[in-house]
Scaffold this motif. Structure first.
Motif, PDB file in Angstrom:
ATOM      1  N   THR A  98     -14.025  25.994  -3.418  1.00  0.00           N
ATOM      2  CA  THR A  98     -13.686  25.010  -2.384  1.00  0.00           C
ATOM      3  C   THR A  98     -12.915  23.823  -2.933  1.00  0.00           C
ATOM      4  O   THR A  98     -12.422  22.997  -2.177  1.00  0.00           O
ATOM      5  CB  THR A  98     -14.967  24.489  -1.699  1.00  0.00           C
ATOM      6  OG1 THR A  98     -15.835  23.940  -2.694  1.00  0.00           O
ATOM      7  CG2 THR A  98     -15.680  25.600  -0.964  1.00  0.00           C
ATOM      8  N   THR A  99     -12.828  23.702  -4.240  1.00  0.00           N
ATOM      9  CA  THR A  99     -12.050  22.600  -4.807  1.00  0.00           C
ATOM     10  C   THR A  99     -10.578  22.983  -4.953  1.00  0.00           C
ATOM     11  O   THR A  99      -9.772  22.172  -5.374  1.00  0.00           O
ATOM     12  CB  THR A  99     -12.603  22.188  -6.187  1.00  0.00           C
ATOM     13  OG1 THR A  99     -12.459  23.280  -7.103  1.00  0.00           O
ATOM     14  CG2 THR A  99     -14.068  21.804  -6.076  1.00  0.00           C
ATOM     15  N   GLN A 100     -10.234  24.228  -4.632  1.00  0.00           N
ATOM     16  CA  GLN A 100      -8.851  24.687  -4.739  1.00  0.00           C
ATOM     17  C   GLN A 100      -8.417  25.307  -3.417  1.00  0.00           C
ATOM     18  O   GLN A 100      -8.178  26.507  -3.314  1.00  0.00           O
ATOM     19  CB  GLN A 100      -8.706  25.686  -5.893  1.00  0.00           C
ATOM     20  CG  GLN A 100      -8.987  25.061  -7.260  1.00  0.00           C
ATOM     21  CD  GLN A 100      -8.806  26.050  -8.398  1.00  0.00           C
ATOM     22  OE1 GLN A 100      -8.600  27.236  -8.182  1.00  0.00           O
ATOM     23  NE2 GLN A 100      -8.872  25.560  -9.615  1.00  0.00           N
ATOM     24  N   GLY A 120     -17.028   7.650   0.767  1.00  0.00           N
ATOM     25  CA  GLY A 120     -17.347   7.991  -0.607  1.00  0.00           C
ATOM     26  C   GLY A 120     -17.368   9.480  -0.864  1.00  0.00           C
ATOM     27  O   GLY A 120     -17.970   9.946  -1.832  1.00  0.00           O
ATOM     28  N   TRP A 121     -16.694  10.237   0.006  1.00  0.00           N
ATOM     29  CA  TRP A 121     -16.680  11.687  -0.114  1.00  0.00           C
ATOM     30  C   TRP A 121     -15.370  12.157  -0.748  1.00  0.00           C
ATOM     31  O   TRP A 121     -14.523  11.356  -1.138  1.00  0.00           O
ATOM     32  CB  TRP A 121     -16.892  12.331   1.260  1.00  0.00           C
ATOM     33  CG  TRP A 121     -18.204  11.963   1.889  1.00  0.00           C
ATOM     34  CD1 TRP A 121     -19.297  11.416   1.278  1.00  0.00           C
ATOM     35  CD2 TRP A 121     -18.552  12.079   3.279  1.00  0.00           C
ATOM     36  NE1 TRP A 121     -20.301  11.210   2.178  1.00  0.00           N
ATOM     37  CE2 TRP A 121     -19.891  11.602   3.414  1.00  0.00           C
ATOM     38  CE3 TRP A 121     -17.890  12.545   4.417  1.00  0.00           C
ATOM     39  CZ2 TRP A 121     -20.544  11.591   4.643  1.00  0.00           C
ATOM     40  CZ3 TRP A 121     -18.550  12.539   5.629  1.00  0.00           C
ATOM     41  CH2 TRP A 121     -19.866  12.066   5.742  1.00  0.00           C
ATOM     42  N   ASP A 122     -15.172  13.465  -0.827  1.00  0.00           N
ATOM     43  CA  ASP A 122     -14.045  14.059  -1.535  1.00  0.00           C
ATOM     44  C   ASP A 122     -13.078  14.692  -0.539  1.00  0.00           C
ATOM     45  O   ASP A 122     -13.410  15.680   0.121  1.00  0.00           O
ATOM     46  CB  ASP A 122     -14.572  15.128  -2.514  1.00  0.00           C
ATOM     47  CG  ASP A 122     -13.477  15.733  -3.384  1.00  0.00           C
ATOM     48  OD1 ASP A 122     -12.279  15.437  -3.156  1.00  0.00           O
ATOM     49  OD2 ASP A 122     -13.823  16.507  -4.290  1.00  0.00           O
ATOM     50  N   TRP A 123     -11.879  14.137  -0.434  1.00  0.00           N
ATOM     51  CA  TRP A 123     -10.937  14.629   0.563  1.00  0.00           C
ATOM     52  C   TRP A 123     -10.444  16.044   0.248  1.00  0.00           C
ATOM     53  O   TRP A 123      -9.879  16.710   1.133  1.00  0.00           O
ATOM     54  CB  TRP A 123      -9.751  13.675   0.723  1.00  0.00           C
ATOM     55  CG  TRP A 123      -8.745  13.696  -0.393  1.00  0.00           C
ATOM     56  CD1 TRP A 123      -8.732  12.913  -1.499  1.00  0.00           C
ATOM     57  CD2 TRP A 123      -7.603  14.552  -0.496  1.00  0.00           C
ATOM     58  NE1 TRP A 123      -7.661  13.213  -2.292  1.00  0.00           N
ATOM     59  CE2 TRP A 123      -6.939  14.217  -1.701  1.00  0.00           C
ATOM     60  CE3 TRP A 123      -7.066  15.558   0.309  1.00  0.00           C
ATOM     61  CZ2 TRP A 123      -5.775  14.865  -2.126  1.00  0.00           C
ATOM     62  CZ3 TRP A 123      -5.911  16.212  -0.111  1.00  0.00           C
ATOM     63  CH2 TRP A 123      -5.282  15.859  -1.315  1.00  0.00           C
ATOM     64  N   HIS A 124     -10.651  16.516  -0.969  1.00  0.00           N
ATOM     65  CA  HIS A 124     -10.254  17.883  -1.308  1.00  0.00           C
ATOM     66  C   HIS A 124     -11.141  18.929  -0.640  1.00  0.00           C
ATOM     67  O   HIS A 124     -10.775  20.105  -0.574  1.00  0.00           O
ATOM     68  CB  HIS A 124     -10.313  18.090  -2.830  1.00  0.00           C
ATOM     69  CG  HIS A 124      -9.293  17.304  -3.590  1.00  0.00           C
ATOM     70  ND1 HIS A 124      -9.566  16.053  -4.083  1.00  0.00           N
ATOM     71  CD2 HIS A 124      -8.014  17.588  -3.928  1.00  0.00           C
ATOM     72  CE1 HIS A 124      -8.485  15.604  -4.711  1.00  0.00           C
ATOM     73  NE2 HIS A 124      -7.535  16.505  -4.626  1.00  0.00           N
ATOM     74  N   LEU A 125     -12.312  18.519  -0.184  1.00  0.00           N
ATOM     75  CA  LEU A 125     -13.263  19.438   0.424  1.00  0.00           C
ATOM     76  C   LEU A 125     -13.149  19.407   1.945  1.00  0.00           C
ATOM     77  O   LEU A 125     -12.910  18.347   2.533  1.00  0.00           O
ATOM     78  CB  LEU A 125     -14.696  19.069   0.018  1.00  0.00           C
ATOM     79  CG  LEU A 125     -15.012  19.073  -1.477  1.00  0.00           C
ATOM     80  CD1 LEU A 125     -16.427  18.562  -1.708  1.00  0.00           C
ATOM     81  CD2 LEU A 125     -14.842  20.472  -2.054  1.00  0.00           C
ATOM     82  N   ILE A 126     -13.327  20.527   2.574  1.00  0.00           N
ATOM     83  CA  ILE A 126     -13.342  20.577   4.033  1.00  0.00           C
ATOM     84  C   ILE A 126     -14.522  19.754   4.532  1.00  0.00           C
ATOM     85  O   ILE A 126     -15.660  19.942   4.100  1.00  0.00           O
ATOM     86  CB  ILE A 126     -13.457  22.036   4.527  1.00  0.00           C
ATOM     87  CG1 ILE A 126     -12.213  22.827   4.122  1.00  0.00           C
ATOM     88  CG2 ILE A 126     -13.636  22.074   6.038  1.00  0.00           C
ATOM     89  CD1 ILE A 126     -12.301  24.313   4.411  1.00  0.00           C
ATOM     90  N   LEU A 129     -17.339  17.300   2.141  1.00  0.00           N
ATOM     91  CA  LEU A 129     -18.650  17.539   1.555  1.00  0.00           C
ATOM     92  C   LEU A 129     -18.819  18.981   1.091  1.00  0.00           C
ATOM     93  O   LEU A 129     -18.277  19.909   1.708  1.00  0.00           O
ATOM     94  CB  LEU A 129     -19.753  17.240   2.581  1.00  0.00           C
ATOM     95  CG  LEU A 129     -19.894  15.790   3.057  1.00  0.00           C
ATOM     96  CD1 LEU A 129     -20.785  15.730   4.293  1.00  0.00           C
ATOM     97  CD2 LEU A 129     -20.461  14.915   1.945  1.00  0.00           C
ATOM     98  N   GLU A 130     -19.599  19.166   0.051  1.00  0.00           N
ATOM     99  CA  GLU A 130     -20.026  20.510  -0.326  1.00  0.00           C
ATOM    100  C   GLU A 130     -20.986  21.026   0.746  1.00  0.00           C
ATOM    101  O   GLU A 130     -21.793  20.260   1.294  1.00  0.00           O
ATOM    102  CB  GLU A 130     -20.743  20.486  -1.688  1.00  0.00           C
ATOM    103  CG  GLU A 130     -19.831  20.159  -2.870  1.00  0.00           C
ATOM    104  CD  GLU A 130     -19.022  21.360  -3.325  1.00  0.00           C
ATOM    105  OE1 GLU A 130     -19.129  22.432  -2.690  1.00  0.00           O
ATOM    106  OE2 GLU A 130     -18.288  21.211  -4.323  1.00  0.00           O
ATOM    107  N   PRO A 131     -20.938  22.318   1.047  1.00  0.00           N
ATOM    108  CA  PRO A 131     -21.782  22.863   2.120  1.00  0.00           C
ATOM    109  C   PRO A 131     -23.230  23.102   1.680  1.00  0.00           C
ATOM    110  O   PRO A 131     -23.729  24.234   1.733  1.00  0.00           O
ATOM    111  CB  PRO A 131     -21.069  24.165   2.474  1.00  0.00           C
ATOM    112  CG  PRO A 131     -20.416  24.594   1.213  1.00  0.00           C
ATOM    113  CD  PRO A 131     -19.969  23.324   0.535  1.00  0.00           C
ATOM    114  N   THR A 132     -23.910  22.050   1.253  1.00  0.00           N
ATOM    115  CA  THR A 132     -25.318  22.158   0.892  1.00  0.00           C
ATOM    116  C   THR A 132     -26.184  21.933   2.131  1.00  0.00           C
ATOM    117  O   THR A 132     -25.726  21.376   3.137  1.00  0.00           O
ATOM    118  CB  THR A 132     -25.687  21.116  -0.172  1.00  0.00           C
ATOM    119  OG1 THR A 132     -25.549  19.799   0.400  1.00  0.00           O
ATOM    120  CG2 THR A 132     -24.786  21.232  -1.400  1.00  0.00           C
TER     121      THR A 132
END
Length: 323
Positions: A98-100, A120-126, A129-132
């Protein structure tokens, strides 16, 4: 439609009008934002007037508020029935990283990156957020509290409302009301005087912003970016929470993003329109240090200046199905 505006000029003018309004009425309560934000750095954002609930009361809000909500057992069970797709299976197997993400999907993510970054999240991820399990639970609570989204049906109804009308529709209502009251052709001083005596349907600050837009020749449709960027954000959230499967969410994001690409000429113009729409929605005259609009603009500037700038993606790239 494609009118270049300068963010600082907008903030300056609405601020000047606000000072005039304050001087004219001797009080501040009628021209402040609908509610003051109370946000954590991790999950910041938005409130508005009651009848805007179908358009989203906020981008996100204080995480503690969500964690303290009572959870209804039946609703929680329904919300945890996540759609299982080939993409999910590939993710679980480690085949999908998910990082690529494909460039087209990163382009989607960039449309709501300012909000992602402010959380404070990561725009590279859908969805950022990680899907935890914890992240899915938090995002479901955000959707329920901010958008009244509880299931697939309410999710699709919400994006349809944004796509067909959104806050550009409310801006048009303000414009029509000002026209009916005969206020649009007045100079600033007379406009402020008459506005404070008028019986208004919405927050007075929204009329100030609408008046400025009219004077500058900016039509309500220009702020569609605020509605449509949030549509991309919601599609991503829906995928994370299981209200749409991966392919459906990305297909819908592609259709929506092609509209954005057609409406605006660049990331800068799109973000100008987005921020103007955000300012209208907040009823924020940007005259205080804690102005939500200035804060969001600051996050946008920080992203632009960062090494991880999402807006280095080619605005005019060929958006295509890569999933």
């Amino acid at each position: 439609m494609k009118k270049k505006i300068r963010r600082k000029e907008l903030l300056l003018l609405t601020g000047m009008l606000a000072v005039g309004m304050l001087a004219g009425c001797g009080e501040t309560s009628s021209v402040t934002a609908p509610e003051k934000e109370e946000a954590d750095a991790a999950i910041a954002e938005e409130t508005t007037e009651e009848n805007d609930s179908s358009l989203g009361n906020q981008d996100s809000t204080d995480q503690n508020d969500f964690l303290e909500e009572e959870t209804e057992k039946e609703a929680e069970k329904a919300e945890t029935d996540k759609l299982i797709t080939m993409a999910d299976l590939l993710y679980e197997s480690g085949i999908i990283d998910t990082t690529q993400l494909p460039d087209t999907v990163l382009w989607f993510n960039a449309t709501y990156a300012a909000l992602t970054y402010s959380n404070g999240w990561d725009w590279h991820l859908i969805s950022g957020l990680e899907p935890t399990e914890d992240n899915i639970s938090i995002q479901k609570k955000l959707l329920r509290s901010s958008w009244s989204v509880k299931d697939r049906e309410s999710a699709l109804e919400t994006v349809e409302s944004l796509i067909t009308n959104g806050h550009r529709g409310k801006c048009q209502e303000c414009l029509d009301e000002l026209e009916a009251l005969g206020l649009l052709e007045l100079d600033e001083e007379k406009f402020i005087e008459e506005l404070m005596d008028a019986d208004l349907e919405s927050d007075p600050a929204r009329y100030v912003i609408t008046y400025y837009m009219y004077v500058e020749g900016i039509e309500p449709e220009y702020i569609a970016a605020f509605d449509l960027c949030r549509v991309n954000q919601l599609y991503a959230d829906y995928y994370l929470c299981g209200y749409m499967d991966y392919e459906e969410a990305m297909d819908a994001s592609l259709e929506n993003s092609l509209i954005l690409q057609e409406m605006y000429d660049s990331w800068e113009e799109m973000m100008d329109a987005y921020l103007l729409g955000y300012q209208f929605w907040k009823g924020d005259l940007a005259i205080t240090e804690d102005s939500p609009t200035l804060e969001r603009y600051h996050y946008y500037e920080m992203l632009c200046d960062s090494e991880d700038n999402p807006y280095t993606l080619d605005w005019n790239m060929e958006l295509k199905k890569e999933w």
